[in-house]
Every structure is written in C-alpha cells, then in structure tokens.
Design a protein around this motif. Structure first.
Motif, PDB file in Angstrom:
ATOM      1  N   ALA A  82      42.094  33.209  46.915  1.00 54.65           N
ATOM      2  CA  ALA A  82      40.811  32.562  46.624  1.00 54.65           C
ATOM      3  C   ALA A  82      40.688  31.325  47.497  1.00 54.65           C
ATOM      4  O   ALA A  82      41.657  30.583  47.681  1.00 54.65           O
TER       5      ALA A  82
ATOM      6  N   PRO B 111      41.033  29.465  40.480  1.00 57.23           N
ATOM      7  CA  PRO B 111      40.238  30.625  40.887  1.00 57.23           C
ATOM      8  C   PRO B 111      39.319  30.980  39.718  1.00 57.23           C
ATOM      9  O   PRO B 111      39.731  30.875  38.554  1.00 57.23           O
TER      10      PRO B 111
ATOM     11  N   CYS C 278      36.922  35.258  47.845  1.00 53.73           N
ATOM     12  CA  CYS C 278      38.332  35.584  48.035  1.00 53.73           C
ATOM     13  C   CYS C 278      38.502  36.690  49.061  1.00 53.73           C
ATOM     14  O   CYS C 278      37.559  37.396  49.408  1.00 53.73           O
TER      15      CYS C 278
END
Length: 170
Positions: A130, A153, A159
């Motif tokens: 991410a 994240p 990502c």
C-alpha cells in the motif's frame, strides 16, 4: 495500481501477480503476528474481507498490507473480550485454514482474547504494498482512528499486488 476496495469487490484483477510462497490459504500459522485492521461482510454479494497489516508479520518480508477475501460466505463468527481502550491492535496468534470439497474455512486466534472464523465456498489472498505508509504501524495508545488512519492501509488505499493465491482448484 488498484484500490484495496476494488480487490474486495472483484472490480480489479490481480491474477497476473506472482503466486505466493507462504500460502495462508493452505499453511497453518502463516499469518502469525499479522495485525487485523478491519472486517467487511457484504450479504448482498456473499463476500467477507479481512484487511491485514503485514508490517509485523513473522512469515513475510515483503508487503505492508494484505487482503483475504472469502466468496460464497456461509458463516462469519467473531468473539472478543472488549479491550478497555478505544483502539486495540488484535494480532493473529494462530491461523488454521481447512478445505473440504464443499467449503473453505479459516479459524484465527487473536491476541489478547479474540477469535474469528469464516467459512465460504472459496477464498483469495492478496499480499500488497500500500502506498505512502511508514515502515512501522502507528502507536494506538490513547489515540482515535482518525489520528492513526493515515498510517494504516485502508480500503481506499492505492496498492500494488505483489503476490496472490486462491483456493480455486483445491
């Protein structure tokens, strides 16, 4: 690049990523020390998703996040002793996947005192990188989600899928 949410809904295809070496869909305790950030259950699509913080994982040296998606969900069971703080980092103390001809299931033991069990027809696991995250998880002590959210994240995080696995074909 994709959003984690797109992997959960199936709007993004990650099947071109490399196969995962240490597969939590098949290997016991592959998720040791992973942080459980959020769970989603979508009755409309029969899906559940676990958003994971991989920065503390024992088995993985790459990736800072992961997503486990269970499709054809049959059950979702959560049990915990509520912590005395607003935020609490549940980390995985045990992970036990099992597969039969009819279903796939994972049972997670969570530190300090929690359990999570999900069963469905199949599952996918995505090891992710991410964007824009620090190297270590934030300090949750005395803080609210709005204060630490930028260091985690999350479903809207962009990502790259590093590796993946699926129970299809087990």
């Amino acid at each position: 690049m994709v959003h984690i949410e797109d992997l959960f809904t199936g709007a993004a295809d990650a099947t071109t990523a490399a196969p995962i070496d240490w597969d939590p869909l098949r290997e016991h305790d592959a998720l040791l020390e992973v942080g459980l950030l959020d769970c989603r259950v979508c009755p409309l699509t029969g899906r559940s998703g676990l958003l994971l913080d991989m920065r503390t994982a024992l088995q993985y040296r790459t990736g800072n996040a992961a997503l486990l998606v269970v499709r054809g969900m049959r059950s979702f069971r959560w049990r915990e002793t509520p912590p005395n703080t607003e935020l609490f980092n549940f980390s995985v103390g045990s992970s036990s996947p099992t597969a039969t001809a009819e279903a796939w299931r994972i049972d997670l033991g969570l530190f300090i005192d929690g359990e999570l069990s999900i069963e469905g027809k199949s599952a996918d696991f995505y090891l992710l990188n991410a964007d824009a995250l620090p190297d270590a998880p934030p300090n949750y002590s005395g803080r609210g989600l709005d204060e630490v959210r930028h260091a985690l994240p999350w479903w809207d995080s962009e990502c790259t899928v590093l590796e993946w696995s699926s129970t299809d074909g087990i």
